[in-house]
Scaffold this active site. Structure first.
Site, mmCIF file in Angstrom:
data_model
loop_
_atom_site.group_PDB
_atom_site.id
_atom_site.type_symbol
_atom_site.label_atom_id
_atom_site.label_comp_id
_atom_site.label_asym_id
_atom_site.label_seq_id
_atom_site.Cartn_x
_atom_site.Cartn_y
_atom_site.Cartn_z
ATOM 1 N N TYR A 160 0.833 -1.201 0.000
ATOM 2 C CA TYR A 160 0.000 0.000 0.000
ATOM 3 C C TYR A 160 0.870 1.253 0.000
ATOM 4 O O TYR A 160 2.008 1.240 0.466
ATOM 5 C CB TYR A 160 -0.945 0.017 1.210
ATOM 6 C CG TYR A 160 -0.244 -0.078 2.553
ATOM 7 C CD1 TYR A 160 0.274 1.043 3.181
ATOM 8 C CD2 TYR A 160 -0.104 -1.314 3.192
ATOM 9 C CE1 TYR A 160 0.912 0.960 4.410
ATOM 10 C CE2 TYR A 160 0.524 -1.413 4.418
ATOM 11 C CZ TYR A 160 1.034 -0.282 5.019
ATOM 12 O OH TYR A 160 1.677 -0.371 6.229
ATOM 13 N N ARG B 272 4.729 0.482 0.790
ATOM 14 C CA ARG B 272 5.270 -0.440 1.780
ATOM 15 C C ARG B 272 5.277 -1.866 1.227
ATOM 16 O O ARG B 272 4.306 -2.324 0.636
ATOM 17 C CB ARG B 272 4.409 -0.460 3.050
ATOM 18 C CG ARG B 272 4.392 0.778 3.913
ATOM 19 C CD ARG B 272 5.713 1.147 4.592
ATOM 20 N NE ARG B 272 6.631 0.086 4.888
ATOM 21 C CZ ARG B 272 6.610 -0.696 5.992
ATOM 22 N NH1 ARG B 272 5.666 -0.513 6.898
ATOM 23 N NH2 ARG B 272 7.511 -1.606 6.180
ATOM 24 N N HIS C 87 3.822 -6.935 4.672
ATOM 25 C CA HIS C 87 4.401 -7.210 5.982
ATOM 26 C C HIS C 87 3.299 -7.489 6.993
ATOM 27 O O HIS C 87 2.141 -7.117 6.800
ATOM 28 C CB HIS C 87 5.261 -6.037 6.468
ATOM 29 C CG HIS C 87 4.492 -4.761 6.614
ATOM 30 N ND1 HIS C 87 4.198 -3.928 5.552
ATOM 31 C CD2 HIS C 87 3.920 -4.175 7.705
ATOM 32 C CE1 HIS C 87 3.488 -2.897 5.980
ATOM 33 N NE2 HIS C 87 3.297 -3.015 7.291
ATOM 34 N N HIS D 50 2.716 -7.037 11.230
ATOM 35 C CA HIS D 50 3.227 -6.489 12.485
ATOM 36 C C HIS D 50 3.129 -7.545 13.583
ATOM 37 O O HIS D 50 2.124 -8.249 13.695
ATOM 38 C CB HIS D 50 2.413 -5.266 12.911
ATOM 39 C CG HIS D 50 2.494 -4.124 11.952
ATOM 40 N ND1 HIS D 50 3.389 -3.091 12.095
ATOM 41 C CD2 HIS D 50 1.775 -3.841 10.832
ATOM 42 C CE1 HIS D 50 3.224 -2.218 11.107
ATOM 43 N NE2 HIS D 50 2.247 -2.655 10.328
#
Length: 248
Positions: free
Chosen positions: A152, A162, A165, A167
């Site tokens: 995004y 980005r 991923h 978190h």
């Protein structure tokens, strides 16, 4: 973890300090918002006393088995490529960390978070909230069933995207073993222009990237990615800087 003896004769454990060259800086110019967060003075390492080396009580009975499956929410199935994310949580001596709370949050397959500040015009998935948690078992193992998040844009620089991923937030054996970090996927073409990933010293970046494991793929159902997490010490997983509520 090593041992130290105080003047009172009480024997307390202490943690190995990672070499400064391997530590992710709290201020990184290419990651613009760190300029508003980074401390103006050099942080001071405090001695480890009883409060720092005893574990938090997290109430493992509050973590339900269904919390580890992010693909099933609100009576339906999430849209996207299902993936199994699994691994072990270890301490700086390579020992498993049992009963550690592992929490995850992520964007959906379209690259959008279910978060009030996320206005990226990708559709929200009514059956995906992007939140999960699990406790490690006696061997430090954890696993989640989820979907692969999308990339995004995030406005840090021109045409900034980005990499995909997830978190992670973990509590280990003690409050000093709190880790907030991000897990990436192998061979992502966006690595080269992402300042969060590149703020990690080059020699430690591989620790933040999961590995595809064909042998753990769930036949006709989900791909599998392994990511082992090390709390403290020379091989620790890189820490993320304080995010102050951001979703990047």
């Amino acid at each position: 973890m090593t041992g130290t003896t105080s003047g009172s004769g009480l024997h307390l454990p202490s943690y190995l300090r990672e070499d400064d060259s391997q530590r992710t800086p709290v201020g990184f110019p290419d990651y613009r918002s760190t300029g508003l967060r980074a401390p103006l003075r050099t942080p001071i390492d405090l001695p480890h006393r009883l409060t720092e080396v005893t574990g938090p009580v997290l109430g493992e009975d509050r973590v339900r088995p269904e919390d580890a499956d992010l693909t099933l929410r609100n009576g339906g199935e999430a849209v996207g490529q299902r993936i199994l994310v699994y691994g072990r949580v270890l301490d700086s001596d390579g020992r498993p960390v049992p009963d550690a709370l592992v929490e995850v949050w992520q964007a959906n397959a379209g690259g959008r978070y279910r978060h009030v500040v996320d206005v990226f015009p990708a559709p929200l998935d009514p059956h995906f909230d992007g939140l999960g948690r699990v406790m490690t078992d006696s061997l430090g193992r954890y696993e989640f069933m989820t979907i692969k998040p999308g990339a995004y844009p995030w406005g840090n620089h021109h045409n900034a995207w980005r990499p995909a991923h997830i978190h992670f937030s973990l509590f280990g054996r003690a409050f000093t073993q709190r880790l907030v970090t991000q897990m990436y996927f192998p061979d992502d073409p966006l690595f080269g222009q992402d300042p969060i990933f590149n703020s990690i010293p080059a020699a430690a970046r591989h620790r933040a990237i999961s590995q595809f494991r064909l042998e753990r793929t769930v036949d006709n159902w989900a791909l599998a990615f392994e990511w082992n997490i090390v709390l403290r010490g020379s091989g620790q997983t890189p820490f993320e800087t304080e995010d102050d509520g951001d979703v990047a």
